[in-house]
Scaffold this motif. Structure first.
Motif, PDB file in Angstrom:
ATOM      1  N   PRO A 166       0.682  -1.419  -0.098  1.00  0.00           N
ATOM      2  CA  PRO A 166       0.047  -0.088   0.369  1.00  0.00           C
ATOM      3  C   PRO A 166       0.657   1.252  -0.184  1.00  0.00           C
ATOM      4  CG  PRO A 166      -0.153  -1.080   2.254  1.00  0.00           C
ATOM      5  CD  PRO A 166       0.735  -2.212   0.900  1.00  0.00           C
ATOM      6  N   GLU A 167       0.897   2.106  -0.212  1.00  0.00           N
ATOM      7  CA  GLU A 167       1.025   3.195  -0.804  1.00  0.00           C
ATOM      8  C   GLU A 167       1.209   4.130   0.573  1.00  0.00           C
ATOM      9  OE1 GLU A 167       0.448   5.999  -3.441  1.00  0.00           O
ATOM     10  OE2 GLU A 167       0.050   5.122  -5.084  1.00  0.00           O
ATOM     11  N   VAL A 168       2.326   4.791   1.017  1.00  0.00           N
ATOM     12  CA  VAL A 168       2.201   5.447   2.139  1.00  0.00           C
ATOM     13  C   VAL A 168       2.153   7.232   2.010  1.00  0.00           C
ATOM     14  CG1 VAL A 168       3.971   6.250   3.773  1.00  0.00           C
ATOM     15  CG2 VAL A 168       4.361   4.084   3.013  1.00  0.00           C
ATOM     16  N   ASN A 169       0.736   7.153   2.562  1.00  0.00           N
ATOM     17  CA  ASN A 169      -0.155   8.368   2.635  1.00  0.00           C
ATOM     18  C   ASN A 169       0.918   9.880   2.927  1.00  0.00           C
ATOM     19  OD1 ASN A 169      -1.408  11.164   3.193  1.00  0.00           O
ATOM     20  ND2 ASN A 169      -3.132   9.472   3.053  1.00  0.00           N
ATOM     21  N   ILE A 170       1.215  10.268   2.063  1.00  0.00           N
ATOM     22  CA  ILE A 170       2.514  11.801   2.387  1.00  0.00           C
ATOM     23  C   ILE A 170       2.018  12.777   3.980  1.00  0.00           C
ATOM     24  CG2 ILE A 170       3.496  13.328   1.549  1.00  0.00           C
ATOM     25  CD1 ILE A 170       3.600  12.797  -0.589  1.00  0.00           C
ATOM     26  N   MET A 171       0.414  12.226   4.001  1.00  0.00           N
ATOM     27  CA  MET A 171      -0.387  13.281   5.044  1.00  0.00           C
ATOM     28  C   MET A 171       0.437  12.090   6.883  1.00  0.00           C
ATOM     29  SD  MET A 171      -1.253  16.122   4.402  1.00  0.00           S
ATOM     30  CE  MET A 171      -1.837  16.688   5.919  1.00  0.00           C
ATOM     31  N   ASP A 172      -0.154  11.281   6.408  1.00  0.00           N
ATOM     32  CA  ASP A 172       0.162   9.999   7.630  1.00  0.00           C
ATOM     33  C   ASP A 172       1.150  10.363   7.775  1.00  0.00           C
ATOM     34  OD1 ASP A 172      -2.579   9.392   7.434  1.00  0.00           O
ATOM     35  OD2 ASP A 172      -2.902   7.150   5.924  1.00  0.00           O
ATOM     36  N   SER A 173       2.430  10.473   7.300  1.00  0.00           N
ATOM     37  CA  SER A 173       3.579  10.349   7.476  1.00  0.00           C
ATOM     38  C   SER A 173       4.211  11.156   8.151  1.00  0.00           C
ATOM     39  CB  SER A 173       4.857  10.041   6.326  1.00  0.00           C
ATOM     40  OG  SER A 173       4.255   8.803   5.948  1.00  0.00           O
ATOM     41  N   LEU A 174       4.269  12.882   7.855  1.00  0.00           N
ATOM     42  CA  LEU A 174       3.702  13.930   8.564  1.00  0.00           C
ATOM     43  C   LEU A 174       3.274  13.930   9.358  1.00  0.00           C
ATOM     44  CD1 LEU A 174       3.307  16.270   4.904  1.00  0.00           C
ATOM     45  CD2 LEU A 174       5.331  16.174   6.734  1.00  0.00           C
ATOM     46  N   PHE A 175       2.242  13.598   9.720  1.00  0.00           N
ATOM     47  CA  PHE A 175       1.634  13.583  10.928  1.00  0.00           C
ATOM     48  C   PHE A 175       2.378  12.710  12.119  1.00  0.00           C
ATOM     49  CE2 PHE A 175      -1.460  11.902  14.181  1.00  0.00           C
ATOM     50  CZ  PHE A 175      -2.119  12.607  14.755  1.00  0.00           C
ATOM     51  N   ALA A 176       2.714  11.716  11.327  1.00  0.00           N
ATOM     52  CA  ALA A 176       3.679  10.594  12.705  1.00  0.00           C
ATOM     53  C   ALA A 176       4.866  11.436  13.319  1.00  0.00           C
ATOM     54  CB  ALA A 176       3.690   8.981  11.563  1.00  0.00           C
ATOM     55  N   GLU A 177       5.422  12.026  12.213  1.00  0.00           N
ATOM     56  CA  GLU A 177       6.682  12.800  12.302  1.00  0.00           C
ATOM     57  C   GLU A 177       6.664  13.740  13.146  1.00  0.00           C
ATOM     58  OE1 GLU A 177      10.259  14.774   9.655  1.00  0.00           O
ATOM     59  OE2 GLU A 177       8.535  13.340   8.737  1.00  0.00           O
ATOM     60  N   MET A 178       5.294  14.631  13.013  1.00  0.00           N
ATOM     61  CA  MET A 178       4.931  15.328  13.811  1.00  0.00           C
ATOM     62  C   MET A 178       5.004  15.102  15.176  1.00  0.00           C
ATOM     63  SD  MET A 178       2.663  17.773  11.803  1.00  0.00           S
ATOM     64  CE  MET A 178       1.967  18.782  12.899  1.00  0.00           C
ATOM     65  N   VAL A 179       3.876  13.658  15.375  1.00  0.00           N
ATOM     66  CA  VAL A 179       3.690  13.359  16.580  1.00  0.00           C
ATOM     67  C   VAL A 179       5.123  12.993  17.278  1.00  0.00           C
ATOM     68  CG1 VAL A 179       2.430  11.267  17.655  1.00  0.00           C
ATOM     69  CG2 VAL A 179       1.083  13.033  16.344  1.00  0.00           C
ATOM     70  N   PHE A 180       5.585  12.362  16.710  1.00  0.00           N
ATOM     71  CA  PHE A 180       7.709  12.015  17.208  1.00  0.00           C
ATOM     72  C   PHE A 180       8.053  12.870  17.914  1.00  0.00           C
ATOM     73  CE2 PHE A 180      11.974  10.781  16.893  1.00  0.00           C
ATOM     74  CZ  PHE A 180      11.942  10.391  17.256  1.00  0.00           C
ATOM     75  N   ASP A 181       8.010  13.629  16.802  1.00  0.00           N
ATOM     76  CA  ASP A 181       9.060  15.115  17.323  1.00  0.00           C
ATOM     77  C   ASP A 181       8.001  15.890  18.789  1.00  0.00           C
ATOM     78  OD1 ASP A 181      10.295  15.138  15.129  1.00  0.00           O
ATOM     79  OD2 ASP A 181       9.435  16.575  14.048  1.00  0.00           O
ATOM     80  N   LYS A 182       7.156  15.850  18.710  1.00  0.00           N
ATOM     81  CA  LYS A 182       6.405  16.382  20.171  1.00  0.00           C
ATOM     82  C   LYS A 182       6.011  15.391  21.408  1.00  0.00           C
ATOM     83  CE  LYS A 182       3.195  18.752  22.412  1.00  0.00           C
ATOM     84  NZ  LYS A 182       3.479  19.045  24.252  1.00  0.00           N
ATOM     85  N   ALA A 183       6.400  14.666  21.442  1.00  0.00           N
ATOM     86  CA  ALA A 183       7.410  12.997  22.004  1.00  0.00           C
ATOM     87  C   ALA A 183       8.789  13.610  22.639  1.00  0.00           C
ATOM     88  CB  ALA A 183       6.756  11.788  21.905  1.00  0.00           C
ATOM     89  N   LEU A 184       9.381  13.624  21.397  1.00  0.00           N
ATOM     90  CA  LEU A 184      10.627  13.513  21.886  1.00  0.00           C
ATOM     91  C   LEU A 184      10.751  15.050  22.705  1.00  0.00           C
ATOM     92  CD1 LEU A 184      13.351  12.716  21.401  1.00  0.00           C
ATOM     93  CD2 LEU A 184      13.459  13.542  19.135  1.00  0.00           C
ATOM     94  N   LEU A 185      10.491  16.489  22.193  1.00  0.00           N
ATOM     95  CA  LEU A 185      10.732  17.031  22.683  1.00  0.00           C
ATOM     96  C   LEU A 185       9.718  17.858  23.969  1.00  0.00           C
ATOM     97  CD1 LEU A 185      11.048  20.150  22.857  1.00  0.00           C
ATOM     98  CD2 LEU A 185       8.841  20.870  21.427  1.00  0.00           C
ATOM     99  N   ASP A 186       8.798  16.806  24.592  1.00  0.00           N
ATOM    100  CA  ASP A 186       8.568  16.350  25.993  1.00  0.00           C
ATOM    101  C   ASP A 186       8.891  15.634  26.661  1.00  0.00           C
ATOM    102  OD1 ASP A 186       5.640  18.313  25.228  1.00  0.00           O
ATOM    103  OD2 ASP A 186       4.226  15.978  24.854  1.00  0.00           O
ATOM    104  N   PHE A 187       9.374  15.249  26.126  1.00  0.00           N
ATOM    105  CA  PHE A 187       9.976  14.098  27.257  1.00  0.00           C
ATOM    106  C   PHE A 187      11.632  15.247  27.744  1.00  0.00           C
ATOM    107  CE2 PHE A 187      14.199  11.295  26.717  1.00  0.00           C
ATOM    108  CZ  PHE A 187      14.000  10.385  27.746  1.00  0.00           C
TER     109      PHE A 187
END
Length: 64
Positions: free
Chosen positions: A11-32
């Protein structure tokens, strides 16, 4: 008949899903990182280490 999963269409990886996942990861890392610095700030206060406290406050401001 065996199903060959290596040749099946992926299945194609949706670019929006990838960006959202990256944003969630960045936020979690910043909070940590913030929580880690805040714990060090608390310890510097307990130790009455003004120099370390000021350094950590500056570091926290820089990442916020």
């Amino acid at each position: 008949m065996e199903k060959n999963l290596f040749n099946s269409p992926q299945p194609e990886v949706n670019i929006m899903d990838s960006l959202f996942a990256e944003m969630v990861f960045d936020k979690a890392l910043l909070d940590f990182r913030k929580k880690k610095i805040q714990k060090k700030i608390d310890q510097s206060l307990l130790d009455r280490n003004k120099r370390e406290f000021l350094r950590l406050i500056k570091e926290l401001k820089n990442i916020s």
